[in-house]
Design a protein around this motif. Structure first.
Motif, mmCIF file in Angstrom:
data_model
loop_
_atom_site.group_PDB
_atom_site.id
_atom_site.type_symbol
_atom_site.label_atom_id
_atom_site.label_comp_id
_atom_site.label_asym_id
_atom_site.label_seq_id
_atom_site.Cartn_x
_atom_site.Cartn_y
_atom_site.Cartn_z
ATOM 1 N N GLY A 1 28.258 9.266 58.131
ATOM 2 C CA GLY A 1 27.205 9.886 58.948
ATOM 3 C C GLY A 1 27.718 9.294 60.383
ATOM 4 N N THR B 1 32.337 15.445 62.831
ATOM 5 C CA THR B 1 32.107 16.360 64.003
ATOM 6 C C THR B 1 32.970 15.847 65.147
ATOM 7 N N GLY C 1 26.371 12.440 73.299
ATOM 8 C CA GLY C 1 25.054 12.379 73.248
ATOM 9 C C GLY C 1 24.807 12.869 71.809
HETATM 10 N N1 LIG Z 1 26.512 13.461 68.522
HETATM 11 C C1 LIG Z 1 25.673 14.152 67.427
HETATM 12 N N2 LIG Z 1 24.669 14.839 67.751
HETATM 13 C C2 LIG Z 1 23.887 15.426 66.895
HETATM 14 N N3 LIG Z 1 24.290 15.552 65.456
HETATM 15 C C3 LIG Z 1 25.260 14.767 65.335
HETATM 16 C C4 LIG Z 1 25.998 14.273 66.330
HETATM 17 N N4 LIG Z 1 27.228 13.452 65.624
HETATM 18 C C5 LIG Z 1 27.122 13.871 64.208
HETATM 19 N N5 LIG Z 1 25.903 14.630 63.966
HETATM 20 C C6 LIG Z 1 25.428 15.079 62.703
HETATM 21 O O1 LIG Z 1 25.242 14.172 61.801
HETATM 22 C C7 LIG Z 1 25.604 14.254 60.613
HETATM 23 C C8 LIG Z 1 26.778 13.306 60.114
HETATM 24 O O2 LIG Z 1 27.938 13.596 60.949
HETATM 25 P P1 LIG Z 1 29.356 13.554 60.372
HETATM 26 O O3 LIG Z 1 30.407 13.984 61.661
HETATM 27 O O4 LIG Z 1 29.356 14.662 59.211
HETATM 28 O O5 LIG Z 1 29.556 12.105 60.028
HETATM 29 P P2 LIG Z 1 30.814 11.602 59.058
HETATM 30 O O6 LIG Z 1 32.010 12.356 59.253
HETATM 31 O O7 LIG Z 1 31.202 10.389 60.117
HETATM 32 O O8 LIG Z 1 30.099 11.282 57.931
HETATM 33 C C9 LIG Z 1 26.127 15.805 60.547
HETATM 34 O O9 LIG Z 1 24.954 16.594 60.209
HETATM 35 C C10 LIG Z 1 26.204 15.993 61.958
HETATM 36 O O10 LIG Z 1 26.050 17.430 62.226
#
Ligand SMILES: Nc1ncnc2c1ncn2[C@@H]1O[C@H](COP(=O)(O)OP(=O)(O)O)[C@@H](O)[C@H]1O
Ligand SMILES: [Mg+2]
Length: 218
Positions: free
Chosen positions: A13, A18, A173
């Motif tokens: 997370g 992302t 952000g």
């Molecule tokens: N900058 C951001 N703003 C809003 N939501 C985000 C942001 N970065 C990640 N998220 C949300 O948080 C959750 C986890 O992000 P993710 O990219 O899947 O993390 P990871 O791959 O490191 O486990 C997802 O639901 C994603 O849409």
């Protein structure tokens, strides 16, 4: 071997997937003649699910490190027919992630503003620094993410992270556009043109492209 951009963090997370998809799609948007691929090494396959919606048509998706260790990772990356591949990793810094740190040209380490996020960044950064010791051309960029607008947290986070390594010029952000674009199966280049989400991903992408030697965008 394509240039490789790696998203590495041991915390789930933490915006790895992302960043991986939004930057990959933005790079393709800014450099339409470059062949861009995404390699998914996470058994949870979030990048695959996102791209599986079928709306991102100009980027190839490849599953790699299906053995969980990435013993074939170097060959798998070399076999990808692309100018640049974005490698999305699982939430741990072992096996495939250690190898990815060796083979990545640019390593992105996303870090959120909480104390837990910051302390979770130390181990990935230690690994990255070891990899830089073997290959000083490698670039490690700490990317501040999930920063709430209008709070002091962004500035404070940047100051703390600057003690730990090179921080990206862009601060990412906390924005619904990032998660909403996932549901739509696209990147913010497509989903949210003219917004801050677009401009901060664009700024990050241009910084990465410069490190890859891609010159100025179109
Ligand atoms: N900058 C951001 N703003 C809003 N939501 C985000 C942001 N970065 C990640 N998220 C949300 O948080 C959750 C986890 O992000 P993710 O990219 O899947 O993390 P990871 O791959 O490191 O486990 C997802 O639901 C994603 O849409
Ligand atoms: Mg992920």
């Amino acid at each position: 071997m394509p240039k490789t951009v790696v998203c590495l963090q041991q915390k789930g997370g933490s915006s790895k997937t992302t960043l991986c998809i939004h930057v990959a799609t933005m790079l393709k948007h800014l450099y339409p003649r470059k062949k861009v691929a995404v390699a998914d090494a996470d058994p949870q396959q979030s990048a695959t699910m996102w791209m599986g919606k079928g709306a991102i048509e100009d980027i190839e998706l490849i599953q790699v490190a299906q053995d969980g260790d990435g013993k074939q990772l170097k060959k798998e990356l070399a076999d990808i027919n692309a100018d640049v591949v974005f490698l999305d990793l699982p939430p741990f810094v072992e096996s495939v992630s250690l190898r990815a740190a060796l083979y990545g040209n640019v390593i992105l380490v996303p870090v959120g503003p909480s104390e837990l996020d910051i302390s979770a960044a130390q181990r990935p950064l230690d690994v990255c620094n070891e990899a830089v010791g073997l290959d000083p051309t490698k670039v490690v960029l700490i990317v501040p993410t999930r920063v709430r607008e209008g709070t002091a947290a962004g500035k404070e986070l940047r100051d703390v992270l600057a003690e730990m390594g090179r921080v990206s010029k862009a601060t990412i952000g906390m924005r619904t556009a990032y998660s909403d674009a996932v549901s739509a199966g696209v990147g913010v280049n497509h989903f949210a043109p003219g917004t801050k989400a677009y401009s901060e991903i664009e700024e990050l992408t241009i910084e990465i492209a410069k490190e890859l030697g891609f010159g100025r965008p179109k």
